[in-house]
Design an enzyme around this catalytic site. Sequence first.
Site, PDB file in Angstrom:
ATOM      1  N   TYR A 169      71.920  52.750 -87.741  1.00 34.18           N
ATOM      2  CA  TYR A 169      70.644  53.122 -87.149  1.00 34.18           C
ATOM      3  C   TYR A 169      69.809  54.118 -87.964  1.00 34.18           C
ATOM      4  CZ  TYR A 169      67.453  55.407 -83.850  1.00 34.18           C
ATOM      5  OH  TYR A 169      66.357  55.940 -83.255  1.00 34.18           O
ATOM      6  N   CYS A 221      68.014  64.869 -89.410  1.00 35.00           N
ATOM      7  CA  CYS A 221      67.289  65.677 -90.388  1.00 35.00           C
ATOM      8  C   CYS A 221      67.240  65.009 -91.759  1.00 35.00           C
ATOM      9  CB  CYS A 221      67.856  67.083 -90.576  1.00 35.00           C
ATOM     10  SG  CYS A 221      67.878  68.063 -89.083  1.00 35.00           S
ATOM     11  N   ASN A 278      71.119  69.356 -93.506  1.00 37.44           N
ATOM     12  CA  ASN A 278      71.258  68.163 -92.667  1.00 37.44           C
ATOM     13  C   ASN A 278      72.713  68.097 -92.226  1.00 37.44           C
ATOM     14  OD1 ASN A 278      71.264  64.563 -93.336  1.00 37.44           O
ATOM     15  ND2 ASN A 278      71.136  65.635 -91.413  1.00 37.44           N
ATOM     16  N   GLY A 279      72.925  68.090 -90.922  1.00 41.35           N
ATOM     17  CA  GLY A 279      74.299  68.043 -90.400  1.00 41.35           C
ATOM     18  C   GLY A 279      74.504  69.105 -89.346  1.00 41.35           C
ATOM     19  N   GLY A 295      63.634  62.731 -88.652  1.00 45.78           N
ATOM     20  CA  GLY A 295      63.312  63.858 -87.781  1.00 45.78           C
ATOM     21  C   GLY A 295      61.825  64.063 -87.682  1.00 45.78           C
TER      22      GLY A 295
HETATM   23  P1  AMP Z   1      69.445  54.318 -74.662  1.00 48.05           P
HETATM   24  O1  AMP Z   1      70.596  53.360 -74.517  1.00 48.05           O
HETATM   25  O2  AMP Z   1      68.396  54.152 -73.655  1.00 48.05           O
HETATM   26  O3  AMP Z   1      69.920  55.745 -74.706  1.00 48.05           O
HETATM   27  O4  AMP Z   1      68.744  54.025 -76.064  1.00 48.05           O
HETATM   28  C1  AMP Z   1      69.344  53.302 -77.066  1.00 48.05           C
HETATM   29  C2  AMP Z   1      68.378  53.102 -78.206  1.00 48.05           C
HETATM   30  O5  AMP Z   1      68.107  54.351 -78.852  1.00 48.05           O
HETATM   31  C3  AMP Z   1      68.954  52.182 -79.262  1.00 48.05           C
HETATM   32  O6  AMP Z   1      68.227  51.000 -79.236  1.00 48.05           O
HETATM   33  C4  AMP Z   1      68.756  52.863 -80.599  1.00 48.05           C
HETATM   34  O7  AMP Z   1      67.838  52.151 -81.403  1.00 48.05           O
HETATM   35  C5  AMP Z   1      68.213  54.227 -80.282  1.00 48.05           C
HETATM   36  N1  AMP Z   1      69.144  55.285 -80.725  1.00 48.05           N
HETATM   37  C6  AMP Z   1      70.453  55.213 -80.967  1.00 48.05           C
HETATM   38  N2  AMP Z   1      70.966  56.409 -81.319  1.00 48.05           N
HETATM   39  C7  AMP Z   1      69.934  57.274 -81.297  1.00 48.05           C
HETATM   40  C8  AMP Z   1      69.786  58.663 -81.552  1.00 48.05           C
HETATM   41  N3  AMP Z   1      70.825  59.434 -81.891  1.00 48.05           N
HETATM   42  N4  AMP Z   1      68.557  59.227 -81.428  1.00 48.05           N
HETATM   43  C9  AMP Z   1      67.502  58.482 -81.063  1.00 48.05           C
HETATM   44  N5  AMP Z   1      67.568  57.173 -80.789  1.00 48.05           N
HETATM   45  C10 AMP Z   1      68.762  56.568 -80.903  1.00 48.05           C
END
Ligand code: AMP
Length: 447
Positions: free
Chosen positions: A242, A2, A102-103, A28
């Site tokens: 990330y 968020c 957010n949180g 988000g």
């Molecule tokens: P997967 O291992 O298929 O679940 O996807 C990993 C990828 O999702 C990584 O390359 C990240 O860039 C991205 N990622 C990591 N954490 C999140 C998150 N909480 N929500 C959405 N994408 C994420």
Amino acid sequence: MCGIFGIYNHQDAAELTYLGLYSLQHRGQESAGIVSSNGERFLYKIGAGEVQEVFSKEDLVKLNGRFAIGHVRYSTYGSSDIKNAQPIVVKCSKGFLALAHNGNLVNARYLRNKLEQQGAIFQTTTDSEVILHLISHSKEKNFVDVLKKVLPQLKGAYSLVLLTPNTLYGIRDPYGFRPLVLGKLGKSFILASETCALDIVSAEFIREIEPGEIVEIKDTQLKSYKFANSVRKALCIFEYIYFSRPDSILQGQTIHSVRMKLGKILYRELPTQADIVIPIPDSANSAALGYSQESKIYFNLGFIRNHYIGRTFIQPRQKIRDFSAKIKYNTVKDVLNNKRVVVVDDSIVRGTTSKKLIAMLKSAGSKEIHLRISSAPIIAPCVYGIDTPTKKELIAANYSVEEIRKFLGVTSLYYISINGMVSATNYDETNFCLACFNNNYPVKLKS
Ligand code: AMP
Ligand code: SF4
């Protein structure tokens, strides 16, 4: 995740909030909302989808008033129902209130049960609504006193912007899990999740809101109150890895510079020979660049990402192999063909995306694939507002690195160490939440 934004005392408050939310869109995409105040009452528009889908030019004109807050939602606790979109607007014993959060509160269920037993009726399934009920139930007269009584009852992660018809509050939990910054544009104060939202409106960065701090912005004055002393800090280290935008500044440094350092340390921890280094775009771009600088292996673009996949995308009826990855990424064949490739990604969660991307590298002719991850293995779920799956679905919680390497089908696989990850931030580990990497939850789940 968020994203939140608030602005005090500007003739174009809603329009600037729109721009702020636009720059926080990466936090988000599920829903977006803006509440403005003309000093007496609220006007609002909240809807499903991305910022540009939700608001029209006419909406922004209607949202008049000199004060506004906004929210972009990424669903965690509470279903993705539109009723759960924010800001939440209520009229309660303290008058009109609008809240953007957010949180994630870890004691929301406990507080909610308690409030329901006292007769409270909830409109949403979000943890954020609990905060408004506690505010409404408070017997204190002065609003800052209300907050000082209510906030210590909340456990977990919360960065908040809260609007009354003529006052804006910014609040950060005592651990500082989620970021919140303060900026100034002429005589207007701005609160935002990240500094990129200040840049877009040409506001000046003043400082971060401190963990355990309430700022009250009223009559062009800013006052600061402490509602709790932080026992320790616990900024989510994933903000660096990330979530945040690379151009945002956190703890005095750009996210990009920390990601570059993650890439450098990744190489130093396990030097590897290869012909090219490529990122999984866009989240691993900076780390791959750092890896390339440290290793002197050429940086190149082996994947190109398509940024235009909206919510309304129609899934093809025809079965296409690895489609969910292909819709987002394609390979640049001549970059990869017959090459020894280091691929840098920021994290592996379930492992499903990585598996598909590796298959694409192979079919583009890569000779060796060395996968490097700029975060440590994720072994535990997040309870502070990040949508990580249960332990059962987290690949690193169930398999060894060697087993994951085999599953993905890569020549080698290496994750940065927890120490390496922390040292890239230039702060020590007492500043961070690392729970999804070390199972050590700064705020316990029990109420
Ligand atoms: P997967 O291992 O298929 O679940 O996807 C990993 C990828 O999702 C990584 O390359 C990240 O860039 C991205 N990622 C990591 N954490 C999140 C998150 N909480 N929500 C959405 N994408 C994420
Ligand atoms: Fe961030 Fe992980 Fe802590 Fe959640 S558990 S707040 S994702 S470091």
